[in-house]
Design a protein around this motif. Structure first.
Motif, PDB file in Angstrom:
ATOM      1  N   VAL A 120      -9.143  -8.117  -5.782  1.00 20.15           N
ATOM      2  CA  VAL A 120      -8.951  -6.997  -6.710  1.00 20.15           C
ATOM      3  C   VAL A 120      -8.733  -5.701  -5.927  1.00 20.15           C
ATOM      4  O   VAL A 120      -7.833  -4.916  -6.250  1.00 20.15           O
ATOM      5  CB  VAL A 120     -10.154  -6.867  -7.671  1.00 20.15           C
ATOM      6  N   LYS A 121      -9.519  -5.490  -4.872  1.00 21.33           N
ATOM      7  CA  LYS A 121      -9.363  -4.279  -4.063  1.00 21.33           C
ATOM      8  C   LYS A 121      -8.006  -4.253  -3.366  1.00 21.33           C
ATOM      9  O   LYS A 121      -7.355  -3.209  -3.297  1.00 21.33           O
ATOM     10  CB  LYS A 121     -10.481  -4.181  -3.027  1.00 21.33           C
TER      11      LYS A 121
ATOM     12  N   ASP B 194      -5.376  -3.419  -5.964  1.00 23.62           N
ATOM     13  CA  ASP B 194      -5.447  -1.994  -6.320  1.00 23.62           C
ATOM     14  C   ASP B 194      -4.814  -1.124  -5.232  1.00 23.62           C
ATOM     15  O   ASP B 194      -4.086  -0.176  -5.529  1.00 23.62           O
ATOM     16  CB  ASP B 194      -6.893  -1.566  -6.560  1.00 23.62           C
ATOM     17  N   LYS B 195      -5.080  -1.446  -3.969  1.00 22.56           N
ATOM     18  CA  LYS B 195      -4.521  -0.686  -2.858  1.00 22.56           C
ATOM     19  C   LYS B 195      -3.001  -0.851  -2.816  1.00 22.56           C
ATOM     20  O   LYS B 195      -2.262   0.121  -2.597  1.00 22.56           O
ATOM     21  CB  LYS B 195      -5.148  -1.139  -1.532  1.00 22.56           C
TER      22      LYS B 195
ATOM     23  N   MET C  74      -1.016  -1.459  -5.344  1.00 22.52           N
ATOM     24  CA  MET C  74      -0.467  -0.689  -6.456  1.00 22.52           C
ATOM     25  C   MET C  74      -0.462   0.810  -6.130  1.00 22.52           C
ATOM     26  O   MET C  74       0.484   1.522  -6.457  1.00 22.52           O
ATOM     27  CB  MET C  74      -1.263  -0.958  -7.738  1.00 22.52           C
ATOM     28  N   GLU C  75      -1.508   1.280  -5.488  1.00 21.56           N
ATOM     29  CA  GLU C  75      -1.598   2.687  -5.087  1.00 21.56           C
ATOM     30  C   GLU C  75      -0.470   3.033  -4.106  1.00 21.56           C
ATOM     31  O   GLU C  75       0.205   4.061  -4.252  1.00 21.56           O
ATOM     32  CB  GLU C  75      -2.958   2.945  -4.440  1.00 21.56           C
TER      33      GLU C  75
ATOM     34  N   ASN D   3     -13.518 -10.025  -5.594  1.00 24.70           N
ATOM     35  CA  ASN D   3     -13.593  -8.573  -5.430  1.00 24.70           C
ATOM     36  C   ASN D   3     -12.632  -8.088  -4.348  1.00 24.70           C
ATOM     37  O   ASN D   3     -11.995  -7.045  -4.494  1.00 24.70           O
ATOM     38  CB  ASN D   3     -15.014  -8.128  -5.109  1.00 24.70           C
TER      39      ASN D   3
END
Length: 69
Positions: free
Chosen positions: A12-13, A16-17, A19-20, A9
């Motif tokens: 994944v976070k 995601d960050k 990519m943002e 997890n």
């Protein structure tokens, strides 16, 4: 939840960050690419966002600024 699940997890976070932030960086690259060199330098100095500062620096480097040659 096991340690492996928590680690997954977290990964994944983090992804995601990242990519943002990359999307934000690309947006600032597009937004600022048409600015003059002086306007780009002013934008760099006045911006509070690290991603915008990074984009401004990258654009200035593309234009030959910052080279010690």
């Amino acid at each position: 939840m096991s340690f492996g699940d928590q680690l997954k997890n977290l990964g994944v976070k983090a992804f995601d960050k990242a990519m943002e932030l990359n999307d934000e960086y690309e947006m600032y690259m597009d937004k600022n690419s048409s600015l003059s060199d002086e306007a780009l330098l002013r934008r760099y100095r006045s911006s509070c966002k690290k991603t915008e500062k990074m984009a401004c620096l990258a654009l200035l480097k593309e234009r030959g600024y910052g080279d010690n040659n």
